[in-house]
Design a protein around this motif. Structure first.
Motif, PDB file in Angstrom:
ATOM      1  N   ILE A  77       0.847  -1.185   0.000  1.00 31.31           N
ATOM      2  CA  ILE A  77       0.000   0.000   0.000  1.00 31.31           C
ATOM      3  C   ILE A  77       0.889   1.245   0.000  1.00 31.31           C
ATOM      4  O   ILE A  77       1.768   1.378   0.853  1.00 31.31           O
ATOM      5  CB  ILE A  77      -0.916   0.001   1.235  1.00 31.31           C
ATOM      6  N   PRO A  78       0.684   2.167  -0.941  1.00 30.58           N
ATOM      7  CA  PRO A  78       1.497   3.386  -0.951  1.00 30.58           C
ATOM      8  C   PRO A  78       1.176   4.272   0.248  1.00 30.58           C
ATOM      9  O   PRO A  78       0.010   4.444   0.606  1.00 30.58           O
ATOM     10  CB  PRO A  78       1.118   4.056  -2.274  1.00 30.58           C
ATOM     11  N   VAL A  79       2.235   4.803   0.852  1.00 33.15           N
ATOM     12  CA  VAL A  79       2.100   5.690   2.009  1.00 33.15           C
ATOM     13  C   VAL A  79       2.680   7.049   1.653  1.00 33.15           C
ATOM     14  O   VAL A  79       3.836   7.148   1.233  1.00 33.15           O
ATOM     15  CB  VAL A  79       2.828   5.120   3.240  1.00 33.15           C
ATOM     16  N   ALA A  80       1.885   8.092   1.809  1.00 36.68           N
ATOM     17  CA  ALA A  80       2.341   9.456   1.550  1.00 36.68           C
ATOM     18  C   ALA A  80       2.332  10.240   2.850  1.00 36.68           C
ATOM     19  O   ALA A  80       1.462  10.042   3.705  1.00 36.68           O
ATOM     20  CB  ALA A  80       1.440  10.139   0.523  1.00 36.68           C
ATOM     21  N   PHE A 107      -8.930   0.033   2.039  1.00 32.33           N
ATOM     22  CA  PHE A 107      -8.283   1.258   1.564  1.00 32.33           C
ATOM     23  C   PHE A 107      -7.049   0.896   0.739  1.00 32.33           C
ATOM     24  O   PHE A 107      -6.378  -0.103   0.980  1.00 32.33           O
ATOM     25  CB  PHE A 107      -7.906   2.159   2.736  1.00 32.33           C
ATOM     26  N   ASN A 108      -6.760   1.719  -0.251  1.00 26.40           N
ATOM     27  CA  ASN A 108      -5.639   1.433  -1.158  1.00 26.40           C
ATOM     28  C   ASN A 108      -4.505   2.446  -1.033  1.00 26.40           C
ATOM     29  O   ASN A 108      -3.575   2.448  -1.837  1.00 26.40           O
ATOM     30  CB  ASN A 108      -6.126   1.410  -2.615  1.00 26.40           C
ATOM     31  N   ARG A 109      -4.579   3.294  -0.021  1.00 26.85           N
ATOM     32  CA  ARG A 109      -3.544   4.302   0.180  1.00 26.85           C
ATOM     33  C   ARG A 109      -3.617   4.787   1.623  1.00 26.85           C
ATOM     34  O   ARG A 109      -4.695   4.827   2.215  1.00 26.85           O
ATOM     35  CB  ARG A 109      -3.769   5.474  -0.773  1.00 26.85           C
ATOM     36  N   ILE A 110      -2.462   5.155   2.180  1.00 24.01           N
ATOM     37  CA  ILE A 110      -2.417   5.754   3.512  1.00 24.01           C
ATOM     38  C   ILE A 110      -1.772   7.126   3.392  1.00 24.01           C
ATOM     39  O   ILE A 110      -0.717   7.286   2.766  1.00 24.01           O
ATOM     40  CB  ILE A 110      -1.609   4.885   4.503  1.00 24.01           C
ATOM     41  N   VAL A 111      -2.422   8.128   3.982  1.00 22.76           N
ATOM     42  CA  VAL A 111      -1.886   9.484   4.032  1.00 22.76           C
ATOM     43  C   VAL A 111      -1.627   9.827   5.495  1.00 22.76           C
ATOM     44  O   VAL A 111      -2.540   9.742   6.324  1.00 22.76           O
ATOM     45  CB  VAL A 111      -2.862  10.505   3.418  1.00 22.76           C
ATOM     46  N   ILE A 112      -0.397  10.192   5.824  1.00 23.30           N
ATOM     47  CA  ILE A 112      -0.037  10.549   7.192  1.00 23.30           C
ATOM     48  C   ILE A 112       0.210  12.051   7.260  1.00 23.30           C
ATOM     49  O   ILE A 112       1.088  12.569   6.577  1.00 23.30           O
ATOM     50  CB  ILE A 112       1.222   9.801   7.653  1.00 23.30           C
ATOM     51  N   GLU A 113      -0.573  12.736   8.074  1.00 25.71           N
ATOM     52  CA  GLU A 113      -0.409  14.178   8.250  1.00 25.71           C
ATOM     53  C   GLU A 113       0.389  14.428   9.524  1.00 25.71           C
ATOM     54  O   GLU A 113       0.045  13.940  10.592  1.00 25.71           O
ATOM     55  CB  GLU A 113      -1.772  14.855   8.321  1.00 25.71           C
ATOM     56  N   THR A 114       1.495  15.171   9.405  1.00 21.27           N
ATOM     57  CA  THR A 114       2.343  15.443  10.566  1.00 21.27           C
ATOM     58  C   THR A 114       1.959  16.770  11.202  1.00 21.27           C
ATOM     59  O   THR A 114       1.257  17.585  10.613  1.00 21.27           O
ATOM     60  CB  THR A 114       3.830  15.508  10.176  1.00 21.27           C
ATOM     61  N   THR A 115       2.464  17.003  12.410  1.00 22.49           N
ATOM     62  CA  THR A 115       2.258  18.300  13.048  1.00 22.49           C
ATOM     63  C   THR A 115       3.109  19.351  12.348  1.00 22.49           C
ATOM     64  O   THR A 115       4.095  19.035  11.672  1.00 22.49           O
ATOM     65  CB  THR A 115       2.669  18.261  14.533  1.00 22.49           C
ATOM     66  N   GLY A 116       2.748  20.617  12.510  1.00 23.07           N
ATOM     67  CA  GLY A 116       3.460  21.695  11.841  1.00 23.07           C
ATOM     68  C   GLY A 116       4.894  21.859  12.278  1.00 23.07           C
ATOM     69  O   GLY A 116       5.720  22.404  11.545  1.00 23.07           O
ATOM     70  N   ALA A 142       6.480  -5.362   4.213  1.00 19.83           N
ATOM     71  CA  ALA A 142       5.788  -6.209   3.249  1.00 19.83           C
ATOM     72  C   ALA A 142       4.423  -5.653   2.880  1.00 19.83           C
ATOM     73  O   ALA A 142       3.880  -5.955   1.823  1.00 19.83           O
ATOM     74  CB  ALA A 142       5.633  -7.622   3.814  1.00 19.83           C
ATOM     75  N   ALA A 143       3.881  -4.805   3.762  1.00 20.73           N
ATOM     76  CA  ALA A 143       2.526  -4.308   3.549  1.00 20.73           C
ATOM     77  C   ALA A 143       2.487  -2.935   2.903  1.00 20.73           C
ATOM     78  O   ALA A 143       1.532  -2.598   2.212  1.00 20.73           O
ATOM     79  CB  ALA A 143       1.785  -4.253   4.886  1.00 20.73           C
ATOM     80  N   CYS A 144       3.522  -2.129   3.122  1.00 20.80           N
ATOM     81  CA  CYS A 144       3.493  -0.736   2.688  1.00 20.80           C
ATOM     82  C   CYS A 144       4.771  -0.362   1.944  1.00 20.80           C
ATOM     83  O   CYS A 144       5.809  -0.992   2.103  1.00 20.80           O
ATOM     84  CB  CYS A 144       3.352   0.198   3.899  1.00 20.80           C
ATOM     85  N   ARG A 145       4.671   0.676   1.150  1.00 20.66           N
ATOM     86  CA  ARG A 145       5.861   1.266   0.526  1.00 20.66           C
ATOM     87  C   ARG A 145       5.699   2.776   0.544  1.00 20.66           C
ATOM     88  O   ARG A 145       4.598   3.306   0.355  1.00 20.66           O
ATOM     89  CB  ARG A 145       6.031   0.774  -0.914  1.00 20.66           C
ATOM     90  N   LEU A 146       6.792   3.470   0.833  1.00 18.06           N
ATOM     91  CA  LEU A 146       6.745   4.917   0.879  1.00 18.06           C
ATOM     92  C   LEU A 146       6.534   5.469  -0.524  1.00 18.06           C
ATOM     93  O   LEU A 146       7.311   5.196  -1.431  1.00 18.06           O
ATOM     94  CB  LEU A 146       8.035   5.475   1.466  1.00 18.06           C
ATOM     95  N   HIS A 160      15.187   2.067   2.590  1.00 16.90           N
ATOM     96  CA  HIS A 160      14.195   1.057   2.247  1.00 16.90           C
ATOM     97  C   HIS A 160      14.931  -0.130   1.651  1.00 16.90           C
ATOM     98  O   HIS A 160      15.933   0.041   0.953  1.00 16.90           O
ATOM     99  CB  HIS A 160      13.207   1.625   1.231  1.00 16.90           C
ATOM    100  N   PRO A 161      14.502  -1.364   1.914  1.00 17.17           N
ATOM    101  CA  PRO A 161      15.171  -2.520   1.298  1.00 17.17           C
ATOM    102  C   PRO A 161      15.253  -2.347  -0.214  1.00 17.17           C
ATOM    103  O   PRO A 161      14.256  -1.977  -0.853  1.00 17.17           O
ATOM    104  CB  PRO A 161      14.254  -3.692   1.675  1.00 17.17           C
ATOM    105  N   PRO A 162      16.428  -2.556  -0.819  1.00 17.21           N
ATOM    106  CA  PRO A 162      16.571  -2.379  -2.269  1.00 17.21           C
ATOM    107  C   PRO A 162      15.570  -3.237  -3.045  1.00 17.21           C
ATOM    108  O   PRO A 162      15.265  -4.369  -2.656  1.00 17.21           O
ATOM    109  CB  PRO A 162      18.014  -2.831  -2.538  1.00 17.21           C
ATOM    110  N   VAL A 163      15.065  -2.668  -4.127  1.00 15.20           N
ATOM    111  CA  VAL A 163      14.126  -3.374  -5.001  1.00 15.20           C
ATOM    112  C   VAL A 163      14.867  -3.730  -6.294  1.00 15.20           C
ATOM    113  O   VAL A 163      15.410  -2.852  -6.957  1.00 15.20           O
ATOM    114  CB  VAL A 163      12.902  -2.500  -5.326  1.00 15.20           C
TER     115      VAL A 163
END
Length: 365
Positions: A7-10, A95-104, A123-127, A309-312
């Motif tokens: 799952i892509p993580v932004a 869900f097919n994407r995760i969006v992480i909102e950080t503090t300012g 194994a579940a996510c990729r940045l 990240h582990p090399p692809v």
């Protein structure tokens, strides 16, 4: 049970007052994010009450757009694990994407580290990448005053410039040109968009990973943007006369290529050395590398500070260029040191042991 495809993580970041909340509200109405899960630091910081339709439980909110939204409960990794587990059990929509909102005030690096280094998440996510929001009106002053804001820009894949409509007249035009120029010097390869006239759409912002979502293939040239980094390096060069009151006086970007292959062992040692000696100052690193054991199947590298990240390994070169290409955004590191060290390892294949020894010793100076 997790999804078969990672799952892509932004990560959505930006300094206090930059307009991150407004942008997030706008993006969550976009159908492109209708199947996304959004993780925010504190629910009260984000004014999305008008989008809520029902409370699924105490931690996860279902919004009118179909998105899921939750707060970080103690630990980001635990929160992501919980979302994935409940998704796998069918308790949450897939869900097919995760969006992480950080503090300012947040340094985005720890969030990136969590996604890139936690074994249970790899194994579940990729940045997918980092989106940084910058206030066009106050951005120059913010970058002058806060090192965190500079770092947020330096590590970004996408930069969103807000409040452009407030810049009017000649003074406003001068301010706009100044902030754009500064952002380009800090991060020459990030795609720069504005919220003016709804230019910063979800599709433009979230298609920033290695793999093109339309073709499902690696788009290395777009992802690396090596030419832009190289131009950035020419602008920065060897600066010792910057205004030292500016935190970005020490940030530089560069890229280099290498036709010779490197051994897997040499690549591993190269990465360990730069992480050990320069980890905190290695803000972002991307690359595609030719390995000596199978030159026709390159590996893709992606690092943030001391975490990689582990090399692809790709099945083939995605374009006609079969050279190693590496890009860096760094703080207080000169290009010749990194480039020379890497070339010393490629020299090992042809017997260049002396060069390797010299470059390794130089790390201690």
């Amino acid at each position: 049970m997790i999804a078969d495809a990672p799952i892509p993580v932004a990560v959505l970041t930006g300094f206090l007052g930059a307009g991150k909340t407004t942008l997030l509200n706008f993006l969550l109405k976009d159908p492109f994010l209708s199947d996304a899960a959004v993780i925010i630091n504190e629910f009260g910081d984000v004014g999305i009450d008008h989008l809520l339709v029902e409370r699924a439980d105490e931690n996860v909110i279902e919004m009118a757009s179909g998105c899921l939204c939750c707060t970080i409960r103690g630990d980001l990794i635990d929160t992501i694990h919980d979302l994935l587990a409940r998704r796998g059990r069918g308790e949450l929509s897939r869900f097919n994407r995760i969006v992480i909102e950080t503090t300012g005030l947040a340094d985005p690096a720890p969030v990136l580290h969590a996604v890139m280094s936690e074994p249970g998440l790899l194994a579940a996510c990729r940045l997918e990448g980092v989106i940084t929001v910058v206030d066009a009106v106050n951005g120059m002053a913010t970058l002058d005053a806060h090192a965190e804001a500079v770092k947020q820009v330096a590590v970004a894949d996408r930069i969103v410039l807000t409040k452009v409509d407030l810049l009017v007249g000649q003074e406003g035009e001068d301010t706009l040109f100044a902030i754009i120029g500064r952002l380009r010097k800090l991060n020459p390869a990030a795609r720069l968009l504005t919220t003016h006239r709804n230019e910063a759409t979800a599709e433009r912002l979230f298609t920033m990973g290695l793999f093109d979502p339309r073709t499902k293939t690696a788009d290395v040239q777009r992802w690396l943007a090596a030419e832009a980094y190289e131009m950035g390096g020419r602008h920065h060069g060897h600066h010792h006369h910057h205004d030292v009151s500016r935190h970005d006086a020490y940030i530089r970007s560069f890229s280099f290529t290498e036709a010779n292959a490197i051994s897997p062992q040499g690549l591993e040692l190269f990465m360990e050395l730069i992480k050990s000696y320069h980890g905190p100052n290695l803000l972002r690193m991307k690359g595609i590398v030719k390995l000596a054991d199978d030159p026709g199947k390159p590996v893709v590298l992606h690092g943030v500070q001391h975490v990689f990240h582990p090399p692809v390994r790709l099945q083939a070169w995605p374009d006609g260029d079969e050279r190693t290409r590496l890009v860096f955004i760094v703080k207080d590191i000169e290009k010749p040191m990194i480039e020379g060290l890497f070339r010393a390892f490629t020299d090992q294949i042809s017997g260049g042991a002396d060069a390797f020894t010299d470059k390794t010793l130089s790390l201690n100076r």
